[in-house]
Design a protein around this motif. Structure first.
Motif, PDB file in Angstrom:
ATOM      1  N   LEU A 350      38.696  30.820  17.964  1.00 46.06           N
ATOM      2  CA  LEU A 350      38.296  29.571  17.305  1.00 46.06           C
ATOM      3  C   LEU A 350      37.660  28.620  18.313  1.00 46.06           C
ATOM      4  N   ALA A 351      38.214  28.569  19.529  1.00 45.54           N
ATOM      5  CA  ALA A 351      37.630  27.725  20.575  1.00 45.54           C
ATOM      6  C   ALA A 351      36.210  28.170  20.903  1.00 45.54           C
ATOM      7  N   HIS A 352      35.957  29.467  20.754  1.00 47.66           N
ATOM      8  CA  HIS A 352      34.629  29.993  21.068  1.00 47.66           C
ATOM      9  C   HIS A 352      33.575  29.504  20.086  1.00 47.66           C
ATOM     10  N   LEU A 353      34.001  29.037  18.914  1.00 49.08           N
ATOM     11  CA  LEU A 353      33.041  28.467  17.967  1.00 49.08           C
ATOM     12  C   LEU A 353      32.394  27.222  18.558  1.00 49.08           C
ATOM     13  N   ASN A 354      33.154  26.457  19.342  1.00 50.09           N
ATOM     14  CA  ASN A 354      32.581  25.300  20.033  1.00 50.09           C
ATOM     15  C   ASN A 354      31.580  25.758  21.094  1.00 50.09           C
ATOM     16  N   THR A 355      31.899  26.856  21.773  1.00 55.01           N
ATOM     17  CA  THR A 355      31.012  27.391  22.811  1.00 55.01           C
ATOM     18  C   THR A 355      29.675  27.831  22.230  1.00 55.01           C
ATOM     19  N   THR A 356      29.711  28.361  21.007  1.00 50.14           N
ATOM     20  CA  THR A 356      28.484  28.889  20.394  1.00 50.14           C
ATOM     21  C   THR A 356      27.801  27.897  19.459  1.00 50.14           C
ATOM     22  N   GLY A 357      28.433  26.735  19.217  1.00 54.08           N
ATOM     23  CA  GLY A 357      27.829  25.743  18.335  1.00 54.08           C
ATOM     24  C   GLY A 357      28.122  25.951  16.863  1.00 54.08           C
ATOM     25  N   LEU A 358      28.993  26.914  16.530  1.00 53.16           N
ATOM     26  CA  LEU A 358      29.362  27.129  15.126  1.00 53.16           C
ATOM     27  C   LEU A 358      30.469  26.180  14.675  1.00 53.16           C
ATOM     28  N   GLY A 359      30.995  25.430  15.593  1.00 58.63           N
ATOM     29  CA  GLY A 359      31.979  24.387  15.335  1.00 58.63           C
ATOM     30  C   GLY A 359      31.916  23.435  16.510  1.00 58.63           C
ATOM     31  N   ARG A 360      32.593  22.294  16.397  1.00 58.58           N
ATOM     32  CA  ARG A 360      32.538  21.362  17.523  1.00 58.58           C
ATOM     33  C   ARG A 360      33.831  20.560  17.623  1.00 58.58           C
ATOM     34  N   ASP A 361      34.370  20.509  18.848  1.00 59.56           N
ATOM     35  CA  ASP A 361      35.574  19.728  19.097  1.00 59.56           C
ATOM     36  C   ASP A 361      35.287  18.241  18.866  1.00 59.56           C
ATOM     37  N   PHE A 362      36.331  17.495  18.533  1.00 58.65           N
ATOM     38  CA  PHE A 362      36.150  16.060  18.305  1.00 58.65           C
ATOM     39  C   PHE A 362      37.471  15.330  18.523  1.00 58.65           C
ATOM     40  N   ASP A 363      37.393  14.015  18.602  1.00 60.79           N
ATOM     41  CA  ASP A 363      38.574  13.181  18.792  1.00 60.79           C
ATOM     42  C   ASP A 363      39.082  12.663  17.455  1.00 60.79           C
ATOM     43  N   VAL A 364      40.393  12.606  17.337  1.00 65.08           N
ATOM     44  CA  VAL A 364      41.048  11.973  16.195  1.00 65.08           C
ATOM     45  C   VAL A 364      41.781  10.749  16.736  1.00 65.08           C
ATOM     46  N   LYS A 365      41.565   9.608  16.123  1.00 63.02           N
ATOM     47  CA  LYS A 365      42.201   8.394  16.629  1.00 63.02           C
ATOM     48  C   LYS A 365      42.401   7.407  15.487  1.00 63.02           C
ATOM     49  N   GLY A 366      43.232   6.413  15.730  1.00 60.31           N
ATOM     50  CA  GLY A 366      43.458   5.396  14.716  1.00 60.31           C
ATOM     51  C   GLY A 366      44.344   4.288  15.234  1.00 60.31           C
ATOM     52  N   SER A 367      44.246   3.137  14.597  1.00 62.05           N
ATOM     53  CA  SER A 367      45.050   1.976  14.975  1.00 62.05           C
ATOM     54  C   SER A 367      45.534   1.293  13.701  1.00 62.05           C
ATOM     55  N   SER A 368      46.808   0.962  13.664  1.00 61.11           N
ATOM     56  CA  SER A 368      47.383   0.347  12.467  1.00 61.11           C
ATOM     57  C   SER A 368      47.090  -1.149  12.429  1.00 61.11           C
ATOM     58  N   GLU A 369      47.432  -1.762  11.313  1.00 61.59           N
ATOM     59  CA  GLU A 369      47.393  -3.217  11.219  1.00 61.59           C
ATOM     60  C   GLU A 369      48.567  -3.801  12.004  1.00 61.59           C
ATOM     61  N   GLN A 370      48.530  -5.111  12.233  1.00 56.45           N
ATOM     62  CA  GLN A 370      49.639  -5.770  12.912  1.00 56.45           C
ATOM     63  C   GLN A 370      50.895  -5.689  12.047  1.00 56.45           C
ATOM     64  N   MET A 371      52.013  -5.399  12.685  1.00 53.42           N
ATOM     65  CA  MET A 371      53.293  -5.315  11.987  1.00 53.42           C
ATOM     66  C   MET A 371      54.325  -6.152  12.728  1.00 53.42           C
ATOM     67  N   ARG A 372      55.385  -6.512  12.029  1.00 54.05           N
ATOM     68  CA  ARG A 372      56.468  -7.289  12.625  1.00 54.05           C
ATOM     69  C   ARG A 372      57.791  -6.576  12.400  1.00 54.05           C
TER      70      ARG A 372
END
Length: 375
Positions: A350-372
């Motif tokens: 599956l990692a090789h899909l990134n090597t060949t361009g058939l898939g691409r790694d990416f970042d997942v991120k997020g930030s919540s609202e302010q909480m108390r």
């Protein structure tokens, strides 16, 4: 199944010597790489061999250098893996290292001898001379105190055997993937679209696409969406909502509560940022956790906020690199695609899909609202 005798007689130092020999292999590969770079690659580039032939020669030599680097990364990983599993310094850690297990087994054996008992290969206990301390009262006339000791020894011996067996199976499975295959070991450098896809790569892509489709049919929208984003190949980050994740993933909420109770509550008043910590969904927590388990599995989180007495204002940040295991990471396939998917895919493929361009790694991120909250 590992036996008690095998644990006692295991040559742990031999395993560490074997690991050290791979260290020497690493040094030889490094020397070969430096020699190839100085004697071939550098001269080829410095001489500026022009035209199509020169360009192809440079590309070919660069690929050889990349392959050498990939092989070296896997050798280093193998050496570290063997050493850590032998002494338990890292990895499985502590008593799960074979050295720690052997010490525990030897201590149990000595304790048994003191009481005139023997530990069998399966962890059961017998009295020296062939008597069975667990036999019905009267046949061996073993006093109650020794019977309690025998039961305790058996419980601990079987626990050691069970742990050693798990460790042995883990090593056997990991060694099968740590060098990858001819077709995927070059994924070590994680560069995007640096080689042409093969028929196998296209088959793997189709299989992964089927995984996403099956996840969608089950209602696992997170898993399906992340798989599709990887296959779409634009590499753009994906935003997630930590507050929704807390609702969907009880284990995440439990880990966050521990951070607030054991970390934030002990901090002085003022702004704070906790260290990044790892958490993961527990599939036993229900269908939503199962979706995140197959979609993201482990991810990191931290809290950022301000504390005044017991009052805390904060938000939660999460992050994860969505990529598949390269060989040197020895991430086993079944941990990502087992169970309900009923499909076997090697992570390095599956990692090789990134090597060949058939898939691409990416970042997942997020930030919540302010909480108390109060701590």
């Amino acid at each position: 199944m590992v036996t008690f005798t095998q644990i006692i007689e295991l040559d742990v130092s031999g395993l560490e010597t074997f690991a050290d020999r791979w260290g020497r292999v690493h040094r030889k590969i490094k020397e070969a790489r430096e020699g190839f770079h100085d004697d071939v690659v550098r001269k080829l580039h410095d001489d500026q061999w022009r035209g199509a032939g020169g360009s192809k020669a440079q590309d070919y030599c660069d690929r050889i250098q990349t392959a050498i680097d990939a092989l070296d990364a896997e050798v280093v990983s193998l050496r570290r893996f063997l050493d850590e599993e032998a002494d338990g310094s890292k990895g499985s850690g502590g008593v799960k290292g074979f050295e720690g297990l052997q010490k525990e087994a030897c201590a149990l054996q000595e304790e048994a001898f003191v009481h005139g008992l023997l530990i069998n290969d399966d962890g059961s206990i017998q009295r020296m001379g062939g008597y069975d301390p667990t036999a019905p009262e009267g046949s061996e006339n073993l006093d109650e105190e020794k019977r309690i000791i025998a039961n305790s020894l058996e419980e601990r011996a079987k626990k050691v055997i069970g742990t050693a067996t798990e460790n042995d199976e883990w090593i056997a499975a990991s060694l099968k993937v740590i060098f990858g295959t001819v077709g995927n070991f070059e994924t070590e450098d994680r560069r995007y679209k640096v080689s042409e896809p093969t028929l196998k790569d296209r088959m793997v892509r189709n299989q992964l696409n089927n995984v996403g489709a099956m996840a969608n049919m089950r209602g696992w929208k997170t898993t399906a969406g992340l798989v599709q984003h990887f296959l779409d190949g634009n590499g753009e980050p994906v935003e997630v909502q930590p507050q929704q994740m807390m609702k969907d993933i009880p284990q995440f909420q439990r880990d966050l509560d521990k951070t607030m109770d054991h970390d934030v509550s002990k901090r002085p008043d003022g702004p704070f940022t906790t260290e990044w910590k790892s958490t993961a969904p527990n599939p036993k927590d229900g269908d939503k956790s199962m979706d995140w388990y197959y979609g993201l599995n482990h991810f990191q989180y931290r809290t950022v906020g301000e504390k005044h007495g017991n009052e805390v204002t904060y938000h939660v940040e999460v992050q994860k690199r969505y990529d598949w295991g390269i060989p040197s990471e020895h991430r086993r396939t079944q941990e990502a695609f087992g169970g309900p998917f009923e499909m076997s895919l090697e992570q390095a493929d599956l990692a090789h899909l990134n090597t060949t361009g058939l898939g691409r790694d990416f970042d997942v991120k997020g930030s919540s609202e302010q909480m108390r909250t109060t701590v």
